[in-house]
Design an enzyme around this catalytic site. Structure first.
Site: not given
Length: 422
Positions: A260, A275, A347, A350, A389
RNA sequence: GGAGUGAUGGCCGAGUGGACGAAGGCGACUGACUUGAAAUCAGUUGUAGGUGUACGCCUACCGGGGGUUCGAAUCCCUCUCACUCCGCCA
């Protein structure tokens, strides 16, 4: 992609969905207008085509050359009109899909209204954050001190936001991946190993294109796109398929790296490995009948929770409000683990019910048992879990006063007997 | 990378300019016969879009895109994919 009939017949619902998501509802009006133009155009073109078809058949049987020739002339003109109308129609439909492709899914009625992520609702907290008798360190201190994370080398060979895992650190991540995949297999998922590069059509199917183009890495020469999540290739597996009801639900799990650009979050979370432009993730994915998607969402959430629980990490479950729902999602749970070093909830997963949104884009349908019309199926996706994470949470939660890390029980079979990283 | 062959409905497979949405077979479904089943016989069996209250009617689709023609599964161009042979490489 929404059903054009839903936009046509109940524009008010779509408008509300967009404003609930804090978005502009203008596209609904544009679509309504284009839809009228489209149908006018189709009706005229098809009327002419029907005429041409019947007359062409007559021409084939005609004996009189003069009469024949005059009909051929007439049909040549009709053919030109048809070509014009077809071109008009092509342009209208191009605009129509361009707009429709950027309209997000309708939120589930149960998704709470809220304007942004600050209004997501915590529905469950599991486990107590560990009480430390020393000051817990963040992973960007722990990792380099133990020689298991090297930020400088990542920057040297690639650039900012890249890092290298070393020794027990690299092995620990591999252990996490292997353990999670095996867990999901026990939970009933079939493991898939997919290409990490896909074509544009595949990204359109899962909803990443055209809207999130600027967040993807793309090889222009071959027109291959690096996957931003395993959700993309997994959705793609059944593009264009008509499945039998008896095959459903299809439940898959896959490990892939994810790429990403993170353009939207430039300058955010620059510290540590939270990230990056490249990270690893284990994903769960389900293709199912519409009636069972809500139930299966709960199962998938429970399956994701087992990964947190199995690692002994304190976590909480959030229900996303309308303003924070992803583009494709109708209803989403986020799982967050506590990270004592960074001092925040991270997080790690999801889990979303997408309804028929991706199925429409990907044209994935199923044939009900005993015949009947084919129907779009529903898809669900959930991380189980995102690596960096989870790795952060393991390092920070299992740290000891001397800076060493206890390896969680569950991962030890993959760690070759190492129970403490020091 | 070079040479060749091919892509047709759920599957197999015919079709080289009009009667082809597409023969034939298999499979599936419905009905008849049968105590039941098998066998046999008859029928049905694609997707999408448009239109009408409606049996329906119309349009498009034979790997994708473009072209020729009054008319294309069929002729031409192009792309993709698969297979075979050769070369190269892990």
């Amino acid at each position: 992609m929404l059903d054009i009939n839903v936009i046509r017949e109940t524009p008010a619902i779509v408008r509300k969905a967009l404003t609930d998501r804090q978005m502009d509802a203008m596209p609904v009006e544009q679509i309504a207008q284009l839809d009228v133009q489209r149908r006018t155009c189709i009706q005229e073109a098809e009327r002419l085509k029907a005429e041409r078809n019947t007359v062409s058949k007559e021409i084939g049987k005609m004996k009189d050359p003069a009469q024949r020739q005059s009909k051929i002339e007439a049909m040549r003109l009709v053919g030109e009109q048809i070509a014009n109308l077809d071109e008009q129609l092509r342009q209208i439909e191009e605009q129509l899909t361009a707009i429709a492709a950027t309209i997000p899914n309708l939120p589930d009625a149960r998704a709470p209204y809220g304007k942004d992520d600050s209004e997501n609702q915590v529905i469950k907290v599991v486990g107590e954050p560990r009480v430390f008798d020393f000051e817990p360190k963040p992973h960007w201190d722990l990792g380099p001190a133990l020689g298991i994370i090297n930020f400088e080398q990542g920057v040297k060979i690639t650039g900012s936001r890249f890092y290298v895992l070393s020794g027990a650190g690299a092995r620990l991540q591999r252990a996490l991946i292997a353990w999670m995949l095996d867990l999901h297999i026990r939970q009933g998922y079939t493991e898939k190993y997919t290409p990490f590069m896909v074509k544009a059509e595949t990204l359109f199917a899962s909803g990443q294109l055209p809207k999130f183009r600027e967040n993807l890495y793309h090889d222009a020469e071959e027109d291959y796109w690096n996957v931003p999540t395993a959700e993309v290739p997994l959705t793609g597996l059944h593009i264009g398929d008509i499945l039998d009801e008896a095959q459903l639900p299809l439940t898959y799990t896959a490990y892939t790296p994810c790429f990403r650009r993170e353009k939207m979050s430039a300058g955010r979370d620059v510290r540590g490995i939270k990230r990056g432009h490249q990270f690893d993730k284990v994903e769960m994915y389900i293709f199912c009948k519409p009636e069972e998607s809500d139930t299966l969402l709960e199962k998938m959430r429970a399956d994701a929770e087992q990964t947190c629980a199995g690692l002994g990490l304190p976590y909480r479950v959030k229900q996303l409000c309308t303003g924070d729902l992803g583009f494709c999602a109708r209803f989403t749970y986020d799982l967050e683990v506590w990270s004592p070093g960074c001092g925040e909830w991270l997080e790690v997963s999801s889990v979303s019910n997408v309804g028929d949104f991706q199925a429409r884009r990907a044209n994935i349908r199923y044939r009900p048992e005993g015949g009947g019309k084919v129907r779009f199926l529903h898809t669900l996706n959930g991380s189980g879990l995102g690596m960096p994470r989870t790795l952060i949470a393991v390092l920070e939660n299992y740290q000891q006063a001397d800076g060493s890390i206890v390896v969680p029980e569950a991962l030890r079979p993959w760690m070759g007997g190492v129970d403490v990283i020091r």
